[in-house]
Design a protein around this motif. Structure first.
Motif, short mmCIF file in Angstrom:
data_model
loop_
_atom_site.label_atom_id
_atom_site.label_comp_id
_atom_site.label_asym_id
_atom_site.label_seq_id
_atom_site.Cartn_x
_atom_site.Cartn_y
_atom_site.Cartn_z
N VAL A 1 0.84 -1.21 0.00
CA VAL A 1 0.00 0.00 0.00
C VAL A 1 0.87 1.25 0.00
O VAL A 1 0.65 2.18 -0.79
CB VAL A 1 -0.97 0.00 1.20
CG1 VAL A 1 -1.73 1.32 1.29
CG2 VAL A 1 -1.94 -1.18 1.11
N LEU A 2 1.86 1.28 0.85
CA LEU A 2 2.71 2.47 0.94
C LEU A 2 3.53 2.68 -0.32
O LEU A 2 3.81 3.82 -0.71
CB LEU A 2 3.61 2.38 2.17
CG LEU A 2 2.85 2.34 3.50
CD1 LEU A 2 3.81 2.14 4.67
CD2 LEU A 2 1.99 3.59 3.69
N SER A 3 3.88 1.61 -1.00
CA SER A 3 4.70 1.74 -2.22
C SER A 3 3.92 2.36 -3.37
O SER A 3 4.52 2.82 -4.34
CB SER A 3 5.30 0.39 -2.62
OG SER A 3 4.31 -0.46 -3.15
N ILE A 4 2.59 2.40 -3.26
CA ILE A 4 1.80 3.12 -4.27
C ILE A 4 2.34 4.54 -4.39
O ILE A 4 2.52 5.07 -5.48
CB ILE A 4 0.30 3.15 -3.88
CG1 ILE A 4 -0.31 1.76 -3.91
CG2 ILE A 4 -0.47 4.12 -4.77
CD1 ILE A 4 -1.67 1.67 -3.21
N PHE A 5 2.64 5.13 -3.25
CA PHE A 5 3.05 6.53 -3.21
C PHE A 5 4.50 6.71 -3.64
O PHE A 5 4.88 7.75 -4.17
CB PHE A 5 2.74 7.12 -1.84
CG PHE A 5 1.27 7.02 -1.56
CD1 PHE A 5 0.38 7.94 -2.11
CD2 PHE A 5 0.75 5.97 -0.81
CE1 PHE A 5 -0.99 7.81 -1.91
CE2 PHE A 5 -0.60 5.84 -0.60
CZ PHE A 5 -1.48 6.76 -1.15
N ASP A 6 5.31 5.67 -3.45
CA ASP A 6 6.68 5.70 -3.97
C ASP A 6 6.63 5.69 -5.50
O ASP A 6 7.38 6.41 -6.16
CB ASP A 6 7.48 4.50 -3.45
CG ASP A 6 7.57 4.46 -1.94
OD1 ASP A 6 7.44 5.52 -1.30
OD2 ASP A 6 7.75 3.35 -1.40
N TRP A 7 5.75 4.85 -6.03
CA TRP A 7 5.58 4.79 -7.50
C TRP A 7 5.08 6.13 -8.03
O TRP A 7 5.57 6.63 -9.03
CB TRP A 7 4.62 3.66 -7.87
CG TRP A 7 4.47 3.46 -9.35
CD1 TRP A 7 5.26 2.68 -10.16
CD2 TRP A 7 3.48 4.04 -10.20
NE1 TRP A 7 4.79 2.75 -11.45
CE2 TRP A 7 3.71 3.58 -11.50
CE3 TRP A 7 2.41 4.91 -9.97
CZ2 TRP A 7 2.92 3.95 -12.59
CZ3 TRP A 7 1.62 5.29 -11.05
CH2 TRP A 7 1.87 4.80 -12.34
N LEU A 8 4.09 6.69 -7.32
CA LEU A 8 3.56 8.00 -7.75
C LEU A 8 4.67 9.05 -7.74
O LEU A 8 4.77 9.86 -8.68
CB LEU A 8 2.40 8.44 -6.85
CG LEU A 8 1.09 7.69 -7.02
CD1 LEU A 8 0.08 8.14 -5.97
CD2 LEU A 8 0.52 7.84 -8.42
N GLU A 9 5.50 9.04 -6.72
CA GLU A 9 6.58 10.03 -6.66
C GLU A 9 7.52 9.89 -7.86
O GLU A 9 7.93 10.89 -8.44
CB GLU A 9 7.37 9.89 -5.35
CG GLU A 9 8.44 10.95 -5.20
CD GLU A 9 9.14 10.92 -3.85
OE1 GLU A 9 9.93 11.84 -3.59
OE2 GLU A 9 8.91 9.98 -3.06
N ARG A 10 7.84 8.66 -8.21
CA ARG A 10 8.69 8.44 -9.40
C ARG A 10 8.00 8.97 -10.66
O ARG A 10 8.63 9.59 -11.51
CB ARG A 10 9.00 6.96 -9.56
CG ARG A 10 9.95 6.43 -8.50
CD ARG A 10 10.19 4.96 -8.59
NE ARG A 10 10.51 4.56 -9.95
CZ ARG A 10 10.58 3.32 -10.37
NH1 ARG A 10 10.36 2.33 -9.56
NH2 ARG A 10 10.88 3.04 -11.62
N TRP A 11 6.68 8.73 -10.77
CA TRP A 11 5.93 9.22 -11.93
C TRP A 11 5.91 10.75 -11.95
O TRP A 11 6.13 11.36 -13.00
CB TRP A 11 4.52 8.64 -11.90
CG TRP A 11 3.60 9.12 -12.99
CD1 TRP A 11 3.89 9.26 -14.32
CD2 TRP A 11 2.25 9.53 -12.83
NE1 TRP A 11 2.78 9.72 -14.99
CE2 TRP A 11 1.77 9.89 -14.11
CE3 TRP A 11 1.40 9.62 -11.74
CZ2 TRP A 11 0.46 10.34 -14.32
CZ3 TRP A 11 0.10 10.05 -11.95
CH2 TRP A 11 -0.36 10.41 -13.23
N PHE A 12 5.68 11.36 -10.80
CA PHE A 12 5.63 12.82 -10.72
C PHE A 12 6.96 13.45 -11.16
O PHE A 12 6.98 14.56 -11.68
CB PHE A 12 5.33 13.30 -9.31
CG PHE A 12 4.01 12.85 -8.73
CD1 PHE A 12 3.00 12.31 -9.51
CD2 PHE A 12 3.79 12.97 -7.36
CE1 PHE A 12 1.79 11.90 -8.95
CE2 PHE A 12 2.58 12.57 -6.79
CZ PHE A 12 1.58 12.04 -7.58
N ALA A 13 8.06 12.74 -10.95
CA ALA A 13 9.38 13.28 -11.27
C ALA A 13 9.77 13.07 -12.74
O ALA A 13 10.79 13.59 -13.18
CB ALA A 13 10.43 12.63 -10.36
#
Length: 186
Positions: free
Chosen positions: A89-101
């Motif tokens: 669940v928490l890694s969803i936001f890690d993936w999003l951060e990579r996408w945002f960058a």
């Protein structure tokens, strides 16, 4: 009389057209991009384009459908590398951060399409709703495996991070969303 175009060629042309249209629509916006710009970027005549997609709306829907498959598959591949359900669940936001960058990040293609065409195009609205439901269902499966917390707030946190990063250009929105989700799921 010209020889008929093979299925393989049609498939290659379709993918090239979708690549060109997706890049243009995402970068500039759907309404700002005319079919002549799509034709030029795809390097094919309008007759072939309209043979593949009878309308610009049909092309937009196909772009969104293909992007949905790739986008959600990439998210799932990243998240499901983790064994621990909570870390998934928490890694969803890690993936999003990579996408945002990523260079050229312009936010959610579906929110953008909805903002431009949602009220005027039932087909685009249906595709946007389909993507959002599938994304929320994907998150809900991970949340339900990790916690007794409700999944809907996590979905809203993810959506909020996407919109915030798009508007502010700040990739740290994903970190704040991760922290909020961590507090929510315990």
């Amino acid at each position: 009389m010209p020889a008929p175009i093979s299925e393989e060629r049609l498939s290659r042309d379709r993918e090239a057209l979708l690549d060109a249209a997706e890049a243009l629509f995402y970068e500039r916006g759907i309404q700002a991009v005319g079919m002549d710009a799509v034709r030029a970027a795809a390097g094919m005549p309008l007759k072939r384009i309209y043979g593949l997609f009878a309308t610009k709306e049909a092309l937009v829907v196909a772009v969104l459908q293909r992007r949905d498959r790739r986008w959600r598959a990439s998210l799932a591949e990243y998240v499901e590398q983790r064994e621990d359900p909570r870390e998934r669940v928490l890694s969803i936001f890690d993936w999003l951060e990579r996408w945002f960058a990523e260079p050229g990040f312009r936010g959610c293609a579906w929110i953008n399409a909805y903002g431009e065409l949602g009220s005027a195009s039932p087909a685009v609205l249906a595709e946007v709703r389909s993507h959002k439901q599938a994304f929320h269902d994907q998150i809900a499966r991970w949340v339900e495996a990790a916690s007794d917390a409700p999944a809907q707030p996590v979905c809203l946190i993810a959506e909020g991070a996407i919109v915030t990063a798009s508007i502010t250009g700040d990739v740290k929105a994903a970190r704040a969303a991760r922290a909020a989700t961590e507090a929510l799921i315990g």
